[in-house]
Enzyme design. Structure first.
Site, PDB file in Angstrom:
ATOM      1  N   LYS A   1      -7.194   1.898  -2.839  1.00 45.58           N
ATOM      2  CA  LYS A   1      -6.785   1.284  -1.571  1.00 45.58           C
ATOM      3  C   LYS A   1      -6.751   2.337  -0.447  1.00 45.58           C
ATOM      4  CE  LYS A   1      -4.977  -1.350   1.549  1.00 45.58           C
ATOM      5  NZ  LYS A   1      -5.880  -2.198   2.342  1.00 45.58           N
TER       6      LYS A   1
ATOM      7  N   THR B   1       0.861  -1.193   0.000  1.00 44.25           N
ATOM      8  CA  THR B   1       0.000   0.000   0.000  1.00 44.25           C
ATOM      9  C   THR B   1       0.891   1.235   0.000  1.00 44.25           C
ATOM     10  OG1 THR B   1      -1.666  -1.163   1.298  1.00 44.25           O
ATOM     11  CG2 THR B   1      -1.846   1.239   1.187  1.00 44.25           C
TER      12      THR B   1
ATOM     13  N   LYS C   1      -0.017   5.299   8.481  1.00 43.20           N
ATOM     14  CA  LYS C   1       0.593   5.630   7.181  1.00 43.20           C
ATOM     15  C   LYS C   1      -0.492   5.796   6.120  1.00 43.20           C
ATOM     16  CE  LYS C   1       1.643   2.101   4.901  1.00 43.20           C
ATOM     17  NZ  LYS C   1       1.115   1.153   3.915  1.00 43.20           N
TER      18      LYS C   1
HETATM   19  P1  NAP Z   1       4.855  -6.039   7.960  1.00 48.80           P
HETATM   20  O1  NAP Z   1       4.564  -7.338   8.628  1.00 48.80           O
HETATM   21  O2  NAP Z   1       5.370  -4.906   8.784  1.00 48.80           O
HETATM   22  O3  NAP Z   1       5.843  -6.342   6.762  1.00 48.80           O
HETATM   23  C1  NAP Z   1       6.539  -5.320   6.110  1.00 48.80           C
HETATM   24  C2  NAP Z   1       7.547  -5.909   5.162  1.00 48.80           C
HETATM   25  O4  NAP Z   1       8.317  -4.837   4.599  1.00 48.80           O
HETATM   26  C3  NAP Z   1       8.548  -6.848   5.847  1.00 48.80           C
HETATM   27  O5  NAP Z   1       8.892  -7.863   4.944  1.00 48.80           O
HETATM   28  C4  NAP Z   1       9.730  -5.914   6.103  1.00 48.80           C
HETATM   29  O6  NAP Z   1      10.967  -6.576   6.231  1.00 48.80           O
HETATM   30  C5  NAP Z   1       9.705  -5.099   4.830  1.00 48.80           C
HETATM   31  N1  NAP Z   1      10.438  -3.851   4.951  1.00 48.80           N
HETATM   32  C6  NAP Z   1      10.139  -2.792   5.737  1.00 48.80           C
HETATM   33  N2  NAP Z   1      11.043  -1.795   5.570  1.00 48.80           N
HETATM   34  C7  NAP Z   1      11.935  -2.259   4.666  1.00 48.80           C
HETATM   35  C8  NAP Z   1      13.091  -1.704   4.059  1.00 48.80           C
HETATM   36  N3  NAP Z   1      13.520  -0.446   4.353  1.00 48.80           N
HETATM   37  N4  NAP Z   1      13.776  -2.432   3.165  1.00 48.80           N
HETATM   38  C9  NAP Z   1      13.357  -3.696   2.857  1.00 48.80           C
HETATM   39  N5  NAP Z   1      12.262  -4.285   3.381  1.00 48.80           N
HETATM   40  C10 NAP Z   1      11.562  -3.578   4.270  1.00 48.80           C
HETATM   41  O7  NAP Z   1       3.571  -5.451   7.248  1.00 48.80           O
HETATM   42  P2  NAP Z   1       2.343  -6.146   6.514  1.00 48.80           P
HETATM   43  O8  NAP Z   1       1.186  -6.114   7.425  1.00 48.80           O
HETATM   44  O9  NAP Z   1       2.756  -7.393   5.868  1.00 48.80           O
HETATM   45  O10 NAP Z   1       2.038  -5.012   5.428  1.00 48.80           O
HETATM   46  C11 NAP Z   1       2.742  -4.914   4.229  1.00 48.80           C
HETATM   47  C12 NAP Z   1       2.016  -3.938   3.326  1.00 48.80           C
HETATM   48  O11 NAP Z   1       0.687  -4.405   3.106  1.00 48.80           O
HETATM   49  C13 NAP Z   1       1.867  -2.526   3.908  1.00 48.80           C
HETATM   50  O12 NAP Z   1       1.956  -1.605   2.853  1.00 48.80           O
HETATM   51  C14 NAP Z   1       0.477  -2.550   4.502  1.00 48.80           C
HETATM   52  O13 NAP Z   1      -0.077  -1.258   4.582  1.00 48.80           O
HETATM   53  C15 NAP Z   1      -0.244  -3.421   3.504  1.00 48.80           C
HETATM   54  N6  NAP Z   1      -1.418  -4.137   4.007  1.00 48.80           N
HETATM   55  C16 NAP Z   1      -1.390  -4.766   5.206  1.00 48.80           C
HETATM   56  C17 NAP Z   1      -2.517  -5.427   5.651  1.00 48.80           C
HETATM   57  C18 NAP Z   1      -2.588  -6.111   6.985  1.00 48.80           C
HETATM   58  O14 NAP Z   1      -3.709  -6.362   7.456  1.00 48.80           O
HETATM   59  N7  NAP Z   1      -1.480  -6.444   7.632  1.00 48.80           N
HETATM   60  C19 NAP Z   1      -3.656  -5.480   4.844  1.00 48.80           C
HETATM   61  C20 NAP Z   1      -3.635  -4.863   3.589  1.00 48.80           C
HETATM   62  C21 NAP Z   1      -2.501  -4.202   3.177  1.00 48.80           C
HETATM   63  P3  NAP Z   1      11.488  -7.068   7.684  1.00 48.80           P
HETATM   64  O15 NAP Z   1      10.806  -8.374   7.931  1.00 48.80           O
HETATM   65  O16 NAP Z   1      12.955  -7.178   7.521  1.00 48.80           O
HETATM   66  O17 NAP Z   1      11.091  -6.012   8.679  1.00 48.80           O
END
Ligand code: NAP
Length: 308
Positions: free
Chosen positions: A188, A113, A256
C-alpha cells in the site's frame, strides 16, 4: 457468540444473519465500506470517536456500541479504518480498545494505511487474545469505496483471509493475499508513494502549461488520450484548474503515506529522490492549512512567488 470458524462459512454461503460484523472508524472510507456491508444484509455494529458520524448507519440498521472493545466483543469479525499508525494502535490496543473484546474464534481486520512495524505491533496484541489478525489496506478512494470497487492488499492469517473473502468482495472488486503481516502495508505504501509523486508532477504540468499560455484543460485531455493517461488526472484535473479540492483523500493522509513510504525505503537503503521531493510539497501544503483538503491541493504549494 457464534464461533468464527462456524459462522463465517455459513455467512459466505448466504446465511447473512449468521455473521456479526464490527466496524471501527466511520470516516470518508469507513462510512461507505460499513454501509455496503449493511446494504448487503449483514448485521453490523459500529463505533467512531465522533459518534454523530455513525448516525446515518444506525438509521440503516447498524448497532452502535460506545467502545471498540464492546464492538469486538459482540462481533465475529471487526474491521478498523483509522487515520494513521497512532490511531490504529490506540483503537486496537488502547484502553477499551478492540483487543479488550477479542478472544479465540474472532477476527480483527485492520484496513487502515499504516507502516509494517505498526501493523506487526497490532497483530501481536490481537493474537495474544487468541483472535486472528489480517492487515488489509485498500487501494481506491471515496468513490470506489461507495461503489464497492476497492482493492484489498491483505496479509496475515490466511484462514481469516479466506473467511472474510465474502465481505472483502462486497467492499471491493479485487483482493491480493501477500503473505506475512507487513507485506500488505508495504504494498500500500509503495502504491501511494507512486500516486503522490504522480500528483505532484501533474500539478507542475498544469501550472507550467498555464504559465506558457496553454489551456490546462486541453493538457488534461491530451494526457487522457496517451500512454500516461490515468483516471486520477481526468478526475482531479478539472477541479484543480478551478483551484477547488473537494476531499476524497485528505492531503494529510497522503503526506503521512509519503512519510511512511520514505521510512520504508530508508529501512532497505532504497533511493527514492522523486518521492522525497514530492513529500516536501505535501509538507508545504500542510503548512498552508490544506491538510483536510483533497491531496490534489498539493498544487497550491507550487503557486509561490515564482508564479506571480
Ligand atoms: P478520515 O475521513 O480522516 O477518517 C479517519 C478515521 O479515523 C475517522 O473515523 C476518525 O474519527 C478516526 N480517528 C482519527 N484519529 C483517531 C483517534 N486518535 N482515535 C480514534 N479514532 C480516530 O480518513 P479516511 O479517508 O477515511 O482514511 C482512513 C484511512 O484509510 C487512512 O489510513 C487513509 O490513509 C486510508 N485511505 C484513505 C483513502 C481515501 O481516499 N480517503 C483511500 C485509501 C486509504 P473521527 O471521525 O472522530 O475524526
Amino acid at each position: 457468540m457464534s464461533d468464527l470458524a462456524g459462522s463465517l462459512p455459513e455467512a459466505a454461503s448466504g446465511n447473512k444473519l449468521a455473521a456479526k460484523l464490527g466496524f471501527l472508524g466511520i470516516g470518508i472510507m469507513g462510512f461507505p465500506m460499513a454501509q455496503n456491508l449493511i446494504k448487503a444484509g449483514y448485521n453490523v455494529t459500529v463505533w467512531n470517536r465522533t459518534k454523530s458520524k455513525c448516525d446515518p448507519l444506525i438509521s440503516l440498521g447498524a448497532i452502535y456500541k460506545s467502545t471498540p472493545g464492546e464492538v469486538a466483543a459482540s462481533s465475529d469479525v471487526t474491521f478498523a479504518m483509522l487515520s494513521d499508525p497512532e490511531s490504529a494502535v490506540e483503537v486496537a490496543c488502547g484502553k477499551n480498545g478492540a483487543a479488550s473484546g477479542l478472544s479465540s474464534g474472532k477476527g480483527y481486520v485492520d484496513v487502515s494505511t499504516v507502516d509494517g512495524e505498526t501493523s506487526k505491533l497490532i497483530s501481536q496484541r490481537i493474537k495474544a487474545t487468541g483472535a486472528l489478525f489480517l492487515e488489509a489496506p485498500v487501494s481506491g478512494s471515496k468513490k470506489p469505496a461507495e461503489d464497492g470497487q476497492l482493492i484489498f492488499l491483505a496479509a496475515g492469517d490466511k484462514s481469516l483471509y479466506d473467511s472474510v473473502a465474502p465481505f472483502l468482495d462486497i467492499m471491493g472488486k479485487s483482493k491480493f493475499y501477500l503473505g506475512d503481516v507487513g507485506n500488505g502495508a508495504a504494498m500500500k505504501l509503495v502504491v501511494n508513494m507512486v500516486m503522490g509523486s504522480m500528483m505532484a508532477s501533474f500539478s507542475e504540468g498544469l501550472l507550467l502549461s498555464e504559465k506558457v499560455g496553454l489551456d490546462p484543460s486541453v493538457l488534461v485531455k491530451v494526457i487522457s488520450q496517451g500512454a500516461i493517461s490515468a483516471p486520477m488526472y481526468s478526475m482531479k484535473g478539472p477541479s484543480m484548474i478551478q483551484s477547488v479540492y473537494p476531499t476524497a483523500f485528505p492531503l494529510k493522509h497522503q503526506q503521512k503515506d509519503m512519510r511512511l513510504a520514505l521510512g520504508l525505503a530508508e529501512s532497505v537503503c532504497q533511493s527514492t529522490p522523486i518521492a522525497a521531493a514530492a513529500n516536501e510539497l505535501y509538507k508545504v501544503a500542510k503548512s498552508q492549512g490544506l491538510s483536510d483538503q483533497d491531496f490534489s491541493a498539493v498544487i497550491e504549494s507550487l503557486k509561490g512567488k515564482l508564479q506571480q
